[in-house]
Design an enzyme around this catalytic site. Structure first.
Site, mmCIF file in Angstrom:
data_model
loop_
_atom_site.group_PDB
_atom_site.id
_atom_site.type_symbol
_atom_site.label_atom_id
_atom_site.label_comp_id
_atom_site.label_asym_id
_atom_site.label_seq_id
_atom_site.Cartn_x
_atom_site.Cartn_y
_atom_site.Cartn_z
ATOM 1 N N GLU C 80 0.839 -1.195 0.000
ATOM 2 C CA GLU C 80 0.000 0.000 0.000
ATOM 3 C C GLU C 80 0.876 1.248 0.000
ATOM 4 O O GLU C 80 0.409 2.349 0.117
ATOM 5 C CB GLU C 80 -0.993 -0.009 1.165
ATOM 6 C CG GLU C 80 -0.392 -0.002 2.550
ATOM 7 C CD GLU C 80 -0.342 1.395 3.165
ATOM 8 O OE1 GLU C 80 0.794 1.899 3.271
ATOM 9 O OE2 GLU C 80 -1.392 1.943 3.527
ATOM 10 N N CYS C 112 -3.537 -4.487 3.678
ATOM 11 C CA CYS C 112 -2.512 -5.355 4.266
ATOM 12 C C CYS C 112 -2.494 -6.769 3.694
ATOM 13 O O CYS C 112 -1.737 -7.602 4.176
ATOM 14 C CB CYS C 112 -2.697 -5.423 5.780
ATOM 15 S SG CYS C 112 -2.447 -3.837 6.568
ATOM 16 N N ARG C 201 -12.904 2.333 15.718
ATOM 17 C CA ARG C 201 -13.297 1.001 16.198
ATOM 18 C C ARG C 201 -14.021 0.178 15.138
ATOM 19 O O ARG C 201 -14.128 -1.046 15.259
ATOM 20 C CB ARG C 201 -14.140 1.140 17.471
ATOM 21 C CG ARG C 201 -13.293 1.566 18.676
ATOM 22 C CD ARG C 201 -14.112 1.637 19.961
ATOM 23 N NE ARG C 201 -14.783 0.396 20.286
ATOM 24 C CZ ARG C 201 -14.187 -0.681 20.809
ATOM 25 N NH1 ARG C 201 -12.901 -0.632 21.083
ATOM 26 N NH2 ARG C 201 -14.866 -1.771 21.076
ATOM 27 N N HIS C 236 -3.225 -12.005 10.450
ATOM 28 C CA HIS C 236 -2.763 -10.639 10.229
ATOM 29 C C HIS C 236 -2.683 -9.938 11.585
ATOM 30 O O HIS C 236 -3.476 -10.204 12.487
ATOM 31 C CB HIS C 236 -3.689 -9.876 9.279
ATOM 32 C CG HIS C 236 -3.263 -8.449 9.140
ATOM 33 N ND1 HIS C 236 -1.992 -8.096 8.761
ATOM 34 C CD2 HIS C 236 -3.922 -7.279 9.380
ATOM 35 C CE1 HIS C 236 -1.878 -6.782 8.765
ATOM 36 N NE2 HIS C 236 -3.039 -6.259 9.138
ATOM 37 N N ASN C 268 3.408 -3.110 12.610
ATOM 38 C CA ASN C 268 2.607 -3.686 11.534
ATOM 39 C C ASN C 268 3.247 -3.375 10.193
ATOM 40 O O ASN C 268 3.255 -2.221 9.757
ATOM 41 C CB ASN C 268 1.190 -3.097 11.591
ATOM 42 C CG ASN C 268 0.299 -3.626 10.475
ATOM 43 O OD1 ASN C 268 0.665 -4.558 9.751
ATOM 44 N ND2 ASN C 268 -0.881 -3.029 10.334
ATOM 45 N N SER C 298 -7.826 -4.350 4.600
ATOM 46 C CA SER C 298 -8.978 -3.466 4.760
ATOM 47 C C SER C 298 -9.625 -3.219 3.417
ATOM 48 O O SER C 298 -8.970 -3.169 2.392
ATOM 49 C CB SER C 298 -8.540 -2.143 5.377
ATOM 50 O OG SER C 298 -8.216 -2.342 6.727
#
Lengths: 133, 387, 349
Positions: C80, C112, C201, C236, C268, C298
């Site tokens: 990304e 990811c 969240r 992940h 990450n 995502s």
């Protein structure tokens, strides 16, 4: 500004700049990196053929550049050196600082890094560098 | 082949010449040389102009025709010579060849560089073009960087110290104090040099020659016509040159400049003299290490011995061999294209006995040594009073 | 089915500690370390980017595989943070590993999981016999907006896997792979934007947890495997907490995920994360061990793999550079201002 921005110039030598592909003279056996068009010993009798170098060698001399040319003004200080490749030729290049003290005789291997980034919109030039083993 | 003599010399003030562009600098030195030779503009047959990077410093190419134009030499042939920092020395050699061959009688050799109109990093980039742009400059390896790597080898191989390097700058600044044309009139101490900002270790700011503006000019004539213009013509005993790889890494050695050794050997043979016969020398001290290597490569000292000798004052003004009486590139300044011509101007003044405060008594034979790049070109000339 | 014939990894030597970021934003470092389960993260050097990381990892993969690079007929690089918006990273990698020109090549982006998507693509080419060997790399120098929670985790690193069918070359068979994909806007970066945005969240339950669980369950359904069939599992790992929680939800123990859980110590690495986790697990796995890998990207989707180590693994081990060795090699800690400078975040005009 003054530095050439050689998109074709980089591409032309991409095998050398990425992978240390040089050449050697079939007539006398002498190896060259970067590649030469004509062997220094044999002149017009030279017969050059490609030769890939391992990238392994040792530091022959080095210095830390603190006053860089325009193109490296945000990168200083950086260490450059002359490395004697295991196959014979001496080659200039950046030497990365990875925790091992760099001295004359320090063993190095090749790595792959950005050499120079042409501003916000220009090309990114990738290149071999050396790092202490 | 005819004997060639220098019949007139001229020099601009070296330094940060905010008042002058390339034309003004050329005229300042050129007119002085013509006046010194007591010669009419009409008698000049050709001009050789040395300049390294006028295009990058000023956007001005075609500099030899411009010199001819600005000196009012009108329609004579004019050729620019670019051989990096050895442009001036190379121009002198070509002028010598033109007169020696008999093609021309009276020739002007000029050298000029106007460097201070660009920033220091732009100048660093422009000068970087004297190396192999594709492999050295592209990787951000500057000229101080190249000479630093030579210095590091010299120190490694011969035990040369940073103090020895510094002593070159101290000596040359002391000489420059006595030269009104010099860029610097400031004595240095070893400590000051050693404590100056590191540019590229082991070289510090005060190990490096400065960025300078300046011009120099010389008038050449066949020796047999020289006395018509000048009572003390200076004969050129030897004019030699050699080259080597542009890339420093590809050389046989980093602790010396092979092109200098070759050019010097030829020059001594041509002049039928030995290093011991030389009374004064202007050598290419673009960095302090360069003077140490030059003193060895020119045969004045064995490899590895020059650093200590300079530190011990063996080449100071008035010693057996006075080196860089002008202040050298370090003290007098280094407008790159002008340097090789300026070196000859200084030697002429010394051999004529016109060097004023810094006159070396009894100077009879002089040598100049002008290097291009990190040693890809080296030019050596040897001179003697003609009387 | 296709299998792994070699892998390589790369992480930069530079690190920044949670404390050094928290100090700038007046945050409680201990609370963040506990909340995110992370101590420090890798930072790229000024001369490193997703391309150099992919090259270094891919070169190691070639060495580990023992193959001549001209055998590699496909190169896909997932990231990304591709250095160029237009101009492929994969061509740089292809050239720098010394592959030929008859090579299928493209860049991939799926947050990811772009790297594992590349693995699936290469598997398809290999299993259909369109190619013999292909390389898939996942590499990132991911961005976290200064002051955002992501700044503590977004790090740099990558891994590359060479996939082929030749029995004598395969160190781990890929028994099965499935994907679970929806259109879920949990995290995104618009064209030209310097930093990603996210739904806070919302990135958790409806995104990370839902996709990983559904992909893994689908893998179980299609293979009949259950958590206890696997010696190891890799999920992940956007932080230290999520993979631990999802493992528990799916019925895996902490011991199973331990070798592949790297985020607490390197951050990450985005497209590199699941693949580095798999590589670290293969570093310690033995012949016969089964490994479950489920990535998450995502946007959103998960790729799940059932992998079984073959007895060829030991023969090639001497040529591999281990993830733990890289993690434990010399580290250079940078302060926050150096970090900003190196990321190009200091404004000069």
């Amino acid at each position: 500004m003054l530095m050439e921005k050689p998109s074709a110039g980089l591409w032309r030598k991409i095998k050398a700049r990425y992978n240390l592909v040089g050449n050697s003279c079939k007539t006398c056996g002498k190896a060259y990196f970067p590649p030469r068009i004509v062997c220094r010993k044999c002149g017009r009798e030279s017969k050059m053929e490609n030769k890939k170098f391992s990238g392994n060698g040792e530091v022959y001399s080095f210095t830390k550049i603190r006053v860089p040319p325009d193109t490296f003004k945000d990168e200083a200080p950086y260490i450059v050196g002359v490395v004697k490749l295991d196959e014979g030729p001496m080659v200039e290049g950046h030497i990365l600082e990875n925790g091992t003290e760099i001295k004359i005789g320090t063993k190095v291997r090749s790595a792959f890094r950005r050499m120079y980034v042409d501003g916000e919109e220009g090309l990114i030039y990738y290149h071999y560098k050396f790092e202490p083993v | 082949m005819r004997d060639v003599a220098i019949i007139g010399v001229g020099l601009s003030k070296f330094g940060e010449r905010w008042d002058s562009g390339i034309k003004e600098l050329m005229a300042e030195a050129g007119l002085m040389a013509l006046e010194d030779a007591n010669i009419s503009s009409n008698e000049i047959e050709m001009i050789f102009g040395g300049t390294m990077a006028s295009g990058r410093f000023m956007g001005q190419e075609h500099v030899a025709a411009l010199m001819s134009d600005q000196l009012g030499l009108n329609n004579i042939p004019a050729v620019r010579i670019e051989n990096a920092c050895a442009s001036g020395g190379s121009a002198l050699r070509l002028g010598y060849m033109a007169v020696s061959s008999g093609i021309h009688d009276i020739v002007v050799v000029g050298g000029v560089e106007k460097m201070t109109d660009v920033t220091a990093s732009e100048a660093t980039t422009a000068l970087g073009g004297a190396g192999d742009q594709e492999w050295e400059l592209f990787q951000g390896i500057t000229f101080p960087g190249l000479y630093a790597m030579m210095a590091k080898r010299h120190m490694h191989e011969y035990g040369t110290t940073e103090e020895m390097l510094a002593s070159v700058a101290v000596k040359n600044h002391a000489n420059a104090m006595k030269n009104k044309f010099a860029q610097f009139h400031k004595n240095l101490t070893i400590e000051e040099v050693m404590k100056s900002k590191v540019v590229s270790d082991p070289l510090k700011l005060l190990d490096c020659s400065p960025i300078s503006d300046g011009a120099a000019a010389i008038v050449l004539a066949p020796l047999d016509r020289a006395r018509k213009f000048n009572d003390t013509p200076i004969k050129i005993l030897a004019s030699t040159q050699a080259s080597d790889t542009l890339r420093l890494a590809e050389r046989d050695s980093l602790s010396g400049i092979k092109a200098t050794t070759i050019a010097a050997d030829k020059a001594y043979r041509q002049a039928k003299v030995t290093p011991k016969d030389i009374d004064i020398a202007e050598v290419h001290d673009c960095f302090t290490i360069a003077e140490i290597m030059a003193m060895e490569d020119l045969g004045f000292y064995k490899k590895g011995k020059a650093g200590k000798a300079i530190l011990d004052g063996e080449t100071a003004l008035g010693s057996k061999l006075s080196v860089n009486t002008s202040g050298g590139l370090k003290g007098c300044g280094h407008p790159v294209g002008a340097t090789g011509v300026k070196q000859a101007v200084e030697v002429v003044w010394q051999l004529r006995g016109d060097a004023g405060e810094r006159q070396v008594k009894g100077a009879n034979i002089g040598l100049t040594h002008n290097v291009g790049g990190s040693g890809a070109t080296s030019v050596v000339h040897i001179y003697k009073r003609a009387d | 089915m296709a299998g792994i014939v070699g892998y390589g990894v790369y992480i930069p030597i530079y690190r920044i500690r949670v404390e050094d970021i928290a100090k700038v934003w007046n945050e409680d470092a201990e609370a963040i370390k506990h909340g995110l389960g992370i101590r420090e993260k890798t930072v790229p050097g000024r001369d490193e980017d997703a391309a150099t990381i992919a090259v270094e990892a891919s070169r190691r993969a070639v060495v580990h595989s023992g193959l001549s690079p001209d055998k590699i007929q496909a190169v896909y690089v997932g990231s990304e943070s591709h250095p160029y918006a237009v101009k492929p990273t994969a061509t740089i990698v292809k050239e720098a590993i010394g592959a030929g020109t008859a090579v299928m090549t493209s860049d991939l982006e799926f947050a990811c999981k772009a790297g594992t998507a590349g693995m699936q693509m290469v598997m398809g080419l290999v299993d259909s016999r369109m190619i013999e060997y292909g390389l898939a790399a996942g590499s990132d120098t991911s961005q976290g907006r200064p002051g955002d929670a992501l700044e503590y985790t977004a790090s740099a690193g990558g891994a590359a896997f060479i996939i082929g069918k030749e029995k004598k070359e395969v160190i781990a068979d890929i028994l099965k792979t499935v994907s679970y994909t929806t259109d879920t806007p949990d995290f995104w970066r618009r064209e030209g934007a310097g930093f990603p945005s996210h739904g806070g969240r919302f990135t958790g339950e409806p995104a990370y947890f839902k996709h990983i669980q559904n992909a893994t369950k689908l893998l179980f359904e299609t293979t009949g495997f259950k958590p206890t069939d696997f010696k190891y599992a890799v999920f992940h790992q956007p932080n230290g907490k999520f993979p631990t929680n999802v493992a528990k939800m799916l019925g895996f123990s902490e011991k199973q995920i331990e070798p592949g859980l790297l985020t607490p110590i390197i951050g990450n690495t985005y497209s590199g994360a699941s693949m580095l986790g798999l590589a670290a697990t293969l570093d310690v796995a033995n012949a016969g061990d089964k490994i479950l890998v489920t990535s998450f990207g995502s946007g959103a989707g998960s790729d799940s793999f059932a992998i079984q180590v073959t007895d060829r693994i030991d023969d090639k081990r001497k040529r591999s550079v281990k993830v733990q060795d890289l993690i434990n090699a010399h580290k250079k800690y940078v302060d926050y201002s150096t970090y900003l400078k190196n990321r190009g975040s200091i404004r000069k005009r």
